[in-house]
Each structure stands twice: as C-alpha cells, then as structure tokens.
Design a protein around this motif. Structure first.
Motif, PDB file in Angstrom:
ATOM      1  N   TRP A   1       0.957  -1.140   0.008  1.00 33.27           N
ATOM      2  CA  TRP A   1      -0.050   0.114  -0.020  1.00 33.27           C
ATOM      3  C   TRP A   1       0.972   1.268  -0.085  1.00 33.27           C
ATOM      4  CZ3 TRP A   1      -2.308   2.767   4.541  1.00 33.27           C
ATOM      5  CH2 TRP A   1      -3.425   3.760   4.274  1.00 33.27           C
ATOM      6  N   ILE A   2       2.047   1.142   1.035  1.00 37.60           N
ATOM      7  CA  ILE A   2       2.885   2.508   1.073  1.00 37.60           C
ATOM      8  C   ILE A   2       3.493   2.481  -0.521  1.00 37.60           C
ATOM      9  CG2 ILE A   2       4.776   3.351   1.926  1.00 37.60           C
ATOM     10  CD1 ILE A   2       2.627   3.375   3.919  1.00 37.60           C
ATOM     11  N   LYS A   3       4.021   1.475  -1.142  1.00 39.74           N
ATOM     12  CA  LYS A   3       4.511   1.581  -2.633  1.00 39.74           C
ATOM     13  C   LYS A   3       3.835   2.049  -3.423  1.00 39.74           C
ATOM     14  CE  LYS A   3       8.506  -1.207  -1.598  1.00 39.74           C
ATOM     15  NZ  LYS A   3       9.509  -1.946  -2.046  1.00 39.74           N
ATOM     16  N   LYS A   4       2.498   1.759  -3.474  1.00 38.23           N
ATOM     17  CA  LYS A   4       1.450   2.261  -4.275  1.00 38.23           C
ATOM     18  C   LYS A   4       1.302   3.844  -4.128  1.00 38.23           C
ATOM     19  CE  LYS A   4      -3.232   1.474  -5.755  1.00 38.23           C
ATOM     20  NZ  LYS A   4      -4.613   0.966  -5.176  1.00 38.23           N
ATOM     21  N   MET A   5       1.374   4.240  -2.856  1.00 36.84           N
ATOM     22  CA  MET A   5       1.014   5.639  -2.593  1.00 36.84           C
ATOM     23  C   MET A   5       2.312   6.474  -2.921  1.00 36.84           C
ATOM     24  SD  MET A   5      -0.700   6.881   1.170  1.00 36.84           S
ATOM     25  CE  MET A   5      -0.283   5.457   2.059  1.00 36.84           C
ATOM     26  N   GLU A   6       3.403   5.922  -2.796  1.00 40.63           N
ATOM     27  CA  GLU A   6       4.882   6.441  -2.919  1.00 40.63           C
ATOM     28  C   GLU A   6       4.744   6.608  -4.712  1.00 40.63           C
ATOM     29  OE1 GLU A   6       8.152   3.804  -3.471  1.00 40.63           O
ATOM     30  OE2 GLU A   6       9.309   5.411  -3.074  1.00 40.63           O
ATOM     31  N   ARG A   7       4.184   5.746  -5.274  1.00 35.54           N
ATOM     32  CA  ARG A   7       4.041   5.919  -6.874  1.00 35.54           C
ATOM     33  C   ARG A   7       3.184   6.982  -7.189  1.00 35.54           C
ATOM     34  NH1 ARG A   7       4.562   0.340  -6.790  1.00 35.54           N
ATOM     35  NH2 ARG A   7       2.298   0.112  -7.135  1.00 35.54           N
ATOM     36  N   GLN A   8       2.005   7.056  -6.873  1.00 33.40           N
ATOM     37  CA  GLN A   8       1.008   7.731  -7.162  1.00 33.40           C
ATOM     38  C   GLN A   8       1.485   9.192  -6.781  1.00 33.40           C
ATOM     39  OE1 GLN A   8      -2.411   6.001  -5.117  1.00 33.40           O
ATOM     40  NE2 GLN A   8      -3.209   4.790  -6.712  1.00 33.40           N
TER      41      GLN A   8
END
Ligand code: ZN
Length: 256
Positions: free
Chosen positions: A225-232
C-alpha cells in the motif's frame, strides 16, 4: 509550512527486532524521533513525543533490557532548539501509543496541546485493552493515561489541510497513523512511523523479526500500500527508525 525532524536520542536493540536476520547477536541503533510541522492554518503540530524522562522507573525491566536507552533527548529540549516551548504546541498527533512515542506527553501537562491529542480510534482502544488485561508490552498506561488529557480520534484517512493528510495503517499496531506532507523543497513526503522502520526494510522488502506483527502478512500488505502511494504521489519516504536518515534530516534543520 515549515517541517523539522527532531532527533530525540536512541535505543539500541538487536538488529533482528527491526530487520529480520539470522544473526541474533548483531545490534542496531534505533533513533527516537518526532516531527514538528509549523503550519499556517493548523498552528504548531507535533507528531510523536519520544521517550519519558523517567524511563528507568516507568518502563518494565524487559523493555529496558530489550531496548536499552543509551541516549535520551527530551521533546522539551528539542523544541527549545527550534525556539519553541511545549506551551506553543497547538496539537499533538500520536502515530501510536507505544512507550517511545507517548513518553514525552508529560511535558505538555497543563498546555493547550494536551487537550488536543489525535490518535486513531483503533489504537486507543487497543492500548487500553492491552494494559487493562495485563498484556501491556510496549504500552505503558501511566504514559498515555494522563490527568487532563483529551484524545480526539480518527477512524479513517483524514485531511487536516490541503498539504497535510493522515492515513491509518494496519501494521505494527492495529491503527498506526502515517502522514503525507506536501513540502515545497522536497516534494511529497510520506511518513510511515514504525510500520516501516528503515530504508532496508522497504527496499529489500524485509519484515522485522520478533513478534511485533502477529503475521508477516500485515507487514507485506502495508508495504504494498505504501509503495502504491509512493508511486501515485511521487513521494519520498521518511521511515520510522532509520538512524542515518533521521540524524541527517535533524542535522539539516527545518525546511519548507
Ligand atoms: Zn511501536
């Protein structure tokens, strides 16, 4: 908005407590930190408060043996270096209620901030449940159950301001508050707190050892989830216990 990462000393523990490894004798420096956000609309907001000055008598022997504290810097002294007193803080956000995040609350007795302490509902319930059923562990009731304290709880992602957003993670504890800050000089910053201790945990996808998470799934689900937020959000991450990162950011001083 002015952001300051405050270094509040360190504990020293087995490396395995932070990053799963086979060598159980290796030790690691684990920084204690807080983040001060001086915000044009929200006032002076403090994320976490560090250890208690009375740790030697207030923490359990197990805690002191597992996480010895070779260096203690009080939140009061760290704020003084920024030209602030505890009475200048308008609001406190607690990532979670473990001893090394709530120990500094006692410096805020009688201030406006102690009437305005934000925590996730799940975390507050869990902390009381644990201490009242004899399973305190890293929760110490006397540190967070202070006379005159008023908690405000959140249940879900919360926008405090256009450039300051809170989110609730289900790893490390059942409701750990992370923070997204839109800074002018460093872009979007994702503050994870203790769900992701270090850059190594994040980049090599290594969970902590020990028993802090009930299952490793919690760590990996949160990590994804954090990796997704980081990318977005094209964000940079501020980890909970990365000694090099916290001390570098502290040395660098305040930034916008
Ligand atoms: Zn913790």
């Amino acid at each position: 908005m002015k952001i300051s990462v405050l270094y509040l000393g360190r504990i020293e523990c087995r490396r395995d407590n932070l990053i799963q490894c086979s060598d159980l004798s290796q030790m690691i420096k684990s920084p204690i930190s807080a983040i001060l956000v001086q915000h044009p609309e929200l006032g002076n907001v403090l994320y976490d408060t560090g250890n208690s000055p009375f740790y030697a008598s207030e923490y359990s022997r197990h805690t002191l043996e597992t996480y010895p504290i070779p260096e203690f810097i009080s939140i009061e002294d760290a704020l003084k270096k920024k030209g602030l007193q505890t009475s200048d803080i308008d609001r406190i956000i607690l990532s979670h209620l473990h001893f090394d995040h709530v120990g500094g609350l006692k410096y805020f007795r009688g201030t406006k901030a102690i009437k305005n302490v934000l925590v996730s509902e799940a975390e507050l319930k869990n902390a009381y449940y644990q201490v009242m059923t004899g399973q305190g562990g890293a929760y110490v009731k006397s540190l967070f159950d202070l006379d005159g304290i008023e908690y405000k709880t959140i249940k879900e992602d919360t926008v405090l301001a256009e450039d300051m957003r809170l989110f609730i993670q289900q790893s490390h504890t059942p409701g750990l508050i992370g923070m997204m800050l839109k800074s002018r000089s460093k872009g979007n910053l994702l503050v994870t707190g203790d769900t992701i201790y270090t850059r190594e945990n994040y980049e090599k996808e290594l969970p902590p050892g020990g028993s802090i998470n009930k299952t490793q799934k919690e760590f990996f689900d949160n990590l994804a989830w954090i990796k997704k937020m980081e990318r977005q959000n094209s964000a940079a991450i501020i980890y909970g216990r990365d000694f090099d990162q916290i001390t570098d950011l502290n040395r660098e001083g305040s930034f916008e």
